[in-house]
Design a protein around this motif. Structure first.
Motif, PDB file in Angstrom:
ATOM      1  N   ASN A   4       2.804  -8.435  -4.147  1.00  0.00           N
ATOM      2  CA  ASN A   4       3.881  -7.568  -4.243  1.00  0.00           C
ATOM      3  C   ASN A   4       4.753  -7.862  -5.292  1.00  0.00           C
ATOM      4  OD1 ASN A   4       2.766  -5.630  -2.209  1.00  0.00           O
ATOM      5  ND2 ASN A   4       4.077  -6.445  -0.691  1.00  0.00           N
ATOM      6  N   ARG A  21      -0.941  -0.667  -8.719  1.00  0.00           N
ATOM      7  CA  ARG A  21      -0.683  -0.056  -7.449  1.00  0.00           C
ATOM      8  C   ARG A  21      -0.850  -0.989  -6.421  1.00  0.00           C
ATOM      9  NH1 ARG A  21      -4.697   3.255  -8.846  1.00  0.00           N
ATOM     10  NH2 ARG A  21      -5.804   2.683  -7.067  1.00  0.00           N
ATOM     11  N   ASP A  23      -2.594  -1.265  -3.744  1.00  0.00           N
ATOM     12  CA  ASP A  23      -4.025  -1.527  -3.118  1.00  0.00           C
ATOM     13  C   ASP A  23      -4.545  -2.394  -4.334  1.00  0.00           C
ATOM     14  OD1 ASP A  23      -3.739   0.956  -5.021  1.00  0.00           O
ATOM     15  OD2 ASP A  23      -5.607   1.941  -3.776  1.00  0.00           O
TER      16      ASP A  23
END
Length: 199
Positions: A4, A21, A23
């Motif tokens: 992240n 993104r 994922d």
């Protein structure tokens, strides 16, 4: 450094960065982790299919992110450098100075094993001397952070230079790697730390 917190580099030919993104970032993190293990074990001849399988993704997912093995090798190398540099302040904050230095040195030896596995391919992929010099400078900065933390607590000698420590670690990596003896690296790190630490 977590997925992240990072943005991944786009393929080298695009010359830009784009955020992924969540994922997709997790997939890339797993791919780079699997690739580092595979290149350490099997060298640049490691199977792309095996890397994808170990990462838990399809080969198509791997090739969409890294259209060639060369790009995967380049991304793996840069990711390993970044993880190693990021580890220095994390270890310094979480461990006593001697333990933090030892843990980082052991990670450096692991990094060098990955790099040696990819050595032939990296000579083709990383043709810019400035990048190699920048990598060396970044790693020296990481060592310097650990040395400064240790010195501030009276645990390390003040005259120790980060560049010297980095060169010594490079020698330890080459010797233990050529002998295929990880235990030798541990013993030589012990000797190096005795020269650095005041205790």
């Amino acid at each position: 450094m977590t997925g992240n917190d990072r943005t991944a580099a786009a393929p080298a030919q695009q010359g830009q960065h784009r955020p992924l993104r969540a994922d997709a970032q997790r997939n890339e993190d797993r791919l780079l982790q699997a690739a580092a293990a595979a290149f350490t074990r099997d060298g640049a001849g490691a199977s792309v299919k095996d890397i994808a399988r170990q990462a838990g993704v399809g080969v198509g997912t791997l090739y969409r992110r890294f259209p060639s093995k060369e790009l995967l090798i380049e991304a793996t190398y840069r990711n390993e450098v970044q993880l190693l540099c990021d580890a220095a302040p994390e270890l310094a904050a979480a461990m006593p100075p001697a333990d933090a230095l030892r843990a980082w040195m052991e990670r450096f030896i692991e990094f060098m094993a990955t790099k040696q596995g990819m050595a032939d391919a990296l000579r083709v992929v990383l043709t810019d001397d400035s990048e190699r010099l920048q990598t060396r400078a970044n790693l020296a900065t990481a060592v310097g952070h650990l040395l400064s933390a240790a010195t501030s607590q009276g645990a390390a000698r003040t005259q120790v230079a980060a560049a010297d420590v980095l060169m010594a670690l490079g020698g330890i990596s080459l010797i233990s790697g050529s002998e295929h003896r990880p235990d030798l690296a541990v013993r030589l790190i012990d000797l190096l730390l005795r020269g650095i630490l005041t205790g």
